[in-house]
Design a protein around this motif. Structure first.
Motif, PDB file in Angstrom:
ATOM      1  N   PHE A  29      54.030  36.381  39.033  1.00  0.00           N
ATOM      2  CA  PHE A  29      53.562  36.948  40.287  1.00  0.00           C
ATOM      3  C   PHE A  29      53.416  35.856  41.350  1.00  0.00           C
ATOM      4  O   PHE A  29      53.321  34.671  41.044  1.00  0.00           O
ATOM      5  N   TYR A  30      53.406  36.285  42.585  1.00  0.00           N
ATOM      6  CA  TYR A  30      53.161  35.381  43.719  1.00  0.00           C
ATOM      7  C   TYR A  30      52.384  36.152  44.771  1.00  0.00           C
ATOM      8  O   TYR A  30      52.714  37.306  45.097  1.00  0.00           O
ATOM      9  N   ILE A  31      51.329  35.530  45.307  1.00  0.00           N
ATOM     10  CA  ILE A  31      50.503  36.160  46.335  1.00  0.00           C
ATOM     11  C   ILE A  31      50.310  35.184  47.490  1.00  0.00           C
ATOM     12  O   ILE A  31      50.051  34.006  47.274  1.00  0.00           O
ATOM     13  N   ARG A  32      50.434  35.681  48.703  1.00  0.00           N
ATOM     14  CA  ARG A  32      50.077  34.893  49.894  1.00  0.00           C
ATOM     15  C   ARG A  32      49.178  35.746  50.767  1.00  0.00           C
ATOM     16  O   ARG A  32      49.512  36.884  51.099  1.00  0.00           O
ATOM     17  N   SER A  33      48.037  35.221  51.124  1.00  0.00           N
ATOM     18  CA  SER A  33      47.120  35.962  51.994  1.00  0.00           C
ATOM     19  C   SER A  33      47.693  36.048  53.402  1.00  0.00           C
ATOM     20  O   SER A  33      48.621  35.321  53.760  1.00  0.00           O
ATOM     21  N   ILE A  64      45.812  40.992  44.563  1.00  0.00           N
ATOM     22  CA  ILE A  64      45.106  41.259  45.818  1.00  0.00           C
ATOM     23  C   ILE A  64      45.281  40.109  46.807  1.00  0.00           C
ATOM     24  O   ILE A  64      45.152  38.939  46.447  1.00  0.00           O
ATOM     25  N   ALA A  65      45.545  40.472  48.055  1.00  0.00           N
ATOM     26  CA  ALA A  65      45.642  39.493  49.144  1.00  0.00           C
ATOM     27  C   ALA A  65      44.819  39.993  50.329  1.00  0.00           C
ATOM     28  O   ALA A  65      44.955  41.150  50.742  1.00  0.00           O
ATOM     29  N   SER A  66      43.980  39.127  50.869  1.00  0.00           N
ATOM     30  CA  SER A  66      43.171  39.510  52.030  1.00  0.00           C
ATOM     31  C   SER A  66      43.986  39.381  53.311  1.00  0.00           C
ATOM     32  O   SER A  66      44.957  38.639  53.383  1.00  0.00           O
ATOM     33  N   TYR A  67      43.544  40.129  54.315  1.00  0.00           N
ATOM     34  CA  TYR A  67      44.187  40.070  55.632  1.00  0.00           C
ATOM     35  C   TYR A  67      43.157  40.450  56.686  1.00  0.00           C
ATOM     36  O   TYR A  67      42.470  41.463  56.552  1.00  0.00           O
ATOM     37  N   ASP A  68      43.049  39.637  57.708  1.00  0.00           N
ATOM     38  CA  ASP A  68      42.101  39.859  58.790  1.00  0.00           C
ATOM     39  C   ASP A  68      40.681  39.638  58.275  1.00  0.00           C
ATOM     40  O   ASP A  68      40.273  38.502  58.057  1.00  0.00           O
ATOM     41  N   ASN A  69      39.915  40.688  58.047  1.00  0.00           N
ATOM     42  CA  ASN A  69      38.516  40.530  57.651  1.00  0.00           C
ATOM     43  C   ASN A  69      38.207  41.351  56.402  1.00  0.00           C
ATOM     44  O   ASN A  69      37.805  42.516  56.491  1.00  0.00           O
ATOM     45  N   PRO A  70      38.385  40.782  55.208  1.00  0.00           N
ATOM     46  CA  PRO A  70      38.172  41.542  53.979  1.00  0.00           C
ATOM     47  C   PRO A  70      36.715  41.871  53.697  1.00  0.00           C
ATOM     48  O   PRO A  70      36.420  42.829  52.989  1.00  0.00           O
ATOM     49  N   ALA A  71      35.791  41.090  54.250  1.00  0.00           N
ATOM     50  CA  ALA A  71      34.377  41.263  53.910  1.00  0.00           C
ATOM     51  C   ALA A  71      33.782  42.553  54.464  1.00  0.00           C
ATOM     52  O   ALA A  71      32.749  43.020  53.979  1.00  0.00           O
ATOM     53  N   LYS A  88      41.362  28.043  64.808  1.00  0.00           N
ATOM     54  CA  LYS A  88      40.082  28.264  65.483  1.00  0.00           C
ATOM     55  C   LYS A  88      39.170  29.192  64.683  1.00  0.00           C
ATOM     56  O   LYS A  88      38.393  28.743  63.868  1.00  0.00           O
ATOM     57  N   GLU A  89      39.251  30.496  64.932  1.00  0.00           N
ATOM     58  CA  GLU A  89      38.368  31.436  64.251  1.00  0.00           C
ATOM     59  C   GLU A  89      38.956  31.942  62.938  1.00  0.00           C
ATOM     60  O   GLU A  89      38.378  32.815  62.294  1.00  0.00           O
ATOM     61  N   TRP A  90      40.110  31.392  62.545  1.00  0.00           N
ATOM     62  CA  TRP A  90      40.793  31.900  61.362  1.00  0.00           C
ATOM     63  C   TRP A  90      41.156  30.765  60.416  1.00  0.00           C
ATOM     64  O   TRP A  90      41.502  29.666  60.831  1.00  0.00           O
ATOM     65  N   THR A  91      41.132  31.084  59.124  1.00  0.00           N
ATOM     66  CA  THR A  91      41.527  30.103  58.114  1.00  0.00           C
ATOM     67  C   THR A  91      43.046  30.092  57.948  1.00  0.00           C
ATOM     68  O   THR A  91      43.762  30.931  58.514  1.00  0.00           O
ATOM     69  N   TYR A  92      43.524  29.152  57.149  1.00  0.00           N
ATOM     70  CA  TYR A  92      44.946  29.080  56.816  1.00  0.00           C
ATOM     71  C   TYR A  92      45.241  30.071  55.696  1.00  0.00           C
ATOM     72  O   TYR A  92      44.322  30.594  55.062  1.00  0.00           O
ATOM     73  N   TYR A  93      46.508  30.354  55.454  1.00  0.00           N
ATOM     74  CA  TYR A  93      46.825  31.275  54.359  1.00  0.00           C
ATOM     75  C   TYR A  93      46.702  30.576  53.007  1.00  0.00           C
ATOM     76  O   TYR A  93      46.756  29.363  52.893  1.00  0.00           O
ATOM     77  N   ILE A  94      46.538  31.377  51.966  1.00  0.00           N
ATOM     78  CA  ILE A  94      46.435  30.874  50.592  1.00  0.00           C
ATOM     79  C   ILE A  94      47.654  31.349  49.806  1.00  0.00           C
ATOM     80  O   ILE A  94      48.078  32.496  49.943  1.00  0.00           O
ATOM     81  N   GLU A  95      48.175  30.484  48.963  1.00  0.00           N
ATOM     82  CA  GLU A  95      49.238  30.859  48.043  1.00  0.00           C
ATOM     83  C   GLU A  95      48.719  30.785  46.611  1.00  0.00           C
ATOM     84  O   GLU A  95      47.969  29.872  46.261  1.00  0.00           O
ATOM     85  N   LEU A  96      49.125  31.750  45.818  1.00  0.00           N
ATOM     86  CA  LEU A  96      48.700  31.803  44.424  1.00  0.00           C
ATOM     87  C   LEU A  96      49.844  32.358  43.587  1.00  0.00           C
ATOM     88  O   LEU A  96      50.433  33.386  43.930  1.00  0.00           O
ATOM     89  N   SER A  97      50.182  31.673  42.498  1.00  0.00           N
ATOM     90  CA  SER A  97      51.237  32.161  41.621  1.00  0.00           C
ATOM     91  C   SER A  97      50.884  31.839  40.180  1.00  0.00           C
ATOM     92  O   SER A  97      50.070  30.952  39.908  1.00  0.00           O
ATOM     93  N   GLY A  98      51.493  32.560  39.250  1.00  0.00           N
ATOM     94  CA  GLY A  98      51.217  32.320  37.842  1.00  0.00           C
ATOM     95  C   GLY A  98      51.853  33.370  36.965  1.00  0.00           C
ATOM     96  O   GLY A  98      52.765  34.104  37.392  1.00  0.00           O
ATOM     97  N   CYS A  99      51.370  33.456  35.744  1.00  0.00           N
ATOM     98  CA  CYS A  99      51.904  34.385  34.747  1.00  0.00           C
ATOM     99  C   CYS A  99      50.775  35.234  34.179  1.00  0.00           C
ATOM    100  O   CYS A  99      49.714  34.727  33.851  1.00  0.00           O
ATOM    101  N   LEU A 100      51.019  36.516  34.054  1.00  0.00           N
ATOM    102  CA  LEU A 100      50.054  37.425  33.470  1.00  0.00           C
ATOM    103  C   LEU A 100      50.678  38.107  32.249  1.00  0.00           C
ATOM    104  O   LEU A 100      51.854  38.483  32.268  1.00  0.00           O
TER     105      LEU A 100
END
Length: 216
Positions: free
Chosen positions: A66-70, A138-145, A200-212
């Motif tokens: 799998f591969y995920i990018r927020s 799961i990948a967040s976008y904008d404001n997940p909280a 500024k008001e936003w973080t950078y994107y996150i990448e996550l990959s691996g095997c399930l």
């Protein structure tokens, strides 16, 4: 005679220019088609995540890659890939603010659902319906909280998340787990901090990959 020769020269020049343009066009097409093959072996899989799914070659026959990018701020939607195939992306037109979730069958690898949730009530119903063995990406976008109620956070903790209690306004969060598995989930998080934010008001994107695993 002079006019005839001038026309002959003009047409000859036109044919020459047309021929040169045709050769250049074919050459450009060949370069475009061959470009992926020209990439050095040590860089394969380390491609621009906004363009396509990076390959993950470390998985065994009884595992899924799998591969995920927020998402990036509220501008660039997230991307979720499974077995090298794009499941959620802007091109697929199934992204949105909040949490973008791909749910997959662990036995067949088939997509059970691929959608986004921006309301707590909808997300709660969705999480309650996940069956043991299902793979959750799961990948967040904008404001997940905004939708993470106490009950929803408790459910994610039950799935193995060690970060969900800290996810706040405009934080970036990605998560991959198989429900019921004893294996440790995959998880990354970037807090929203104006001192360290990329935008500024936003973080950078996150990448996550691996095997399930295909089995619980």
């Amino acid at each position: 005679m002079t006019v005839h020769m001038s026309l002959h020269v003009s047409f000859s020049g036109l044919y020459l220019i047309t021929g040169i343009c045709l050769v250049l066009f074919i050459a450009c097409c060949m370069i475009y088609v061959q470009k992926p093959d020209l990439q050095p072996a040590h860089l394969q899989g380390n491609v621009n995540p906004i363009l396509k799914c990076p390959s993950h070659k470390g998985c065994t026959f009884d595992q899924f890659a799998f591969y995920i990018r927020s998402g990036v701020a509220n501008v660039v939607p997230p991307k979720i890939c499974f077995q090298g195939k794009v499941i959620i992306s802007a091109a697929n037109m199934n992204t949105g603010p909040g949490l973008n979730i791909a749910l997959l069958d662990n036995k067949t690898g088939n997509v059970v659902s691929s959608e986004f949730h921006f309301q707590g009530s909808d997300l709660l119903d969705f999480l309650r319906g996940i069956m043991p063995g299902h793979i959750i990406l799961i990948a967040s976008y904008d404001n997940p909280a905004s939708m993470l109620t106490g009950e929803i956070r408790e459910i994610f903790m039950g799935l193995g998340s060690s970060i969900i209690q800290r996810v706040g306004t405009r934080d970036s969060w990605v998560f991959a787990v198989q429900k019921g598995s004893k294996e440790r989930p995959f998880e990354k998080y970037i807090p929203n901090d104006e001192k360290t934010n990329t935008y500024k008001e936003w973080t950078y994107y996150i990448e996550l990959s691996g095997c399930l695993s295909k089995r619980i």
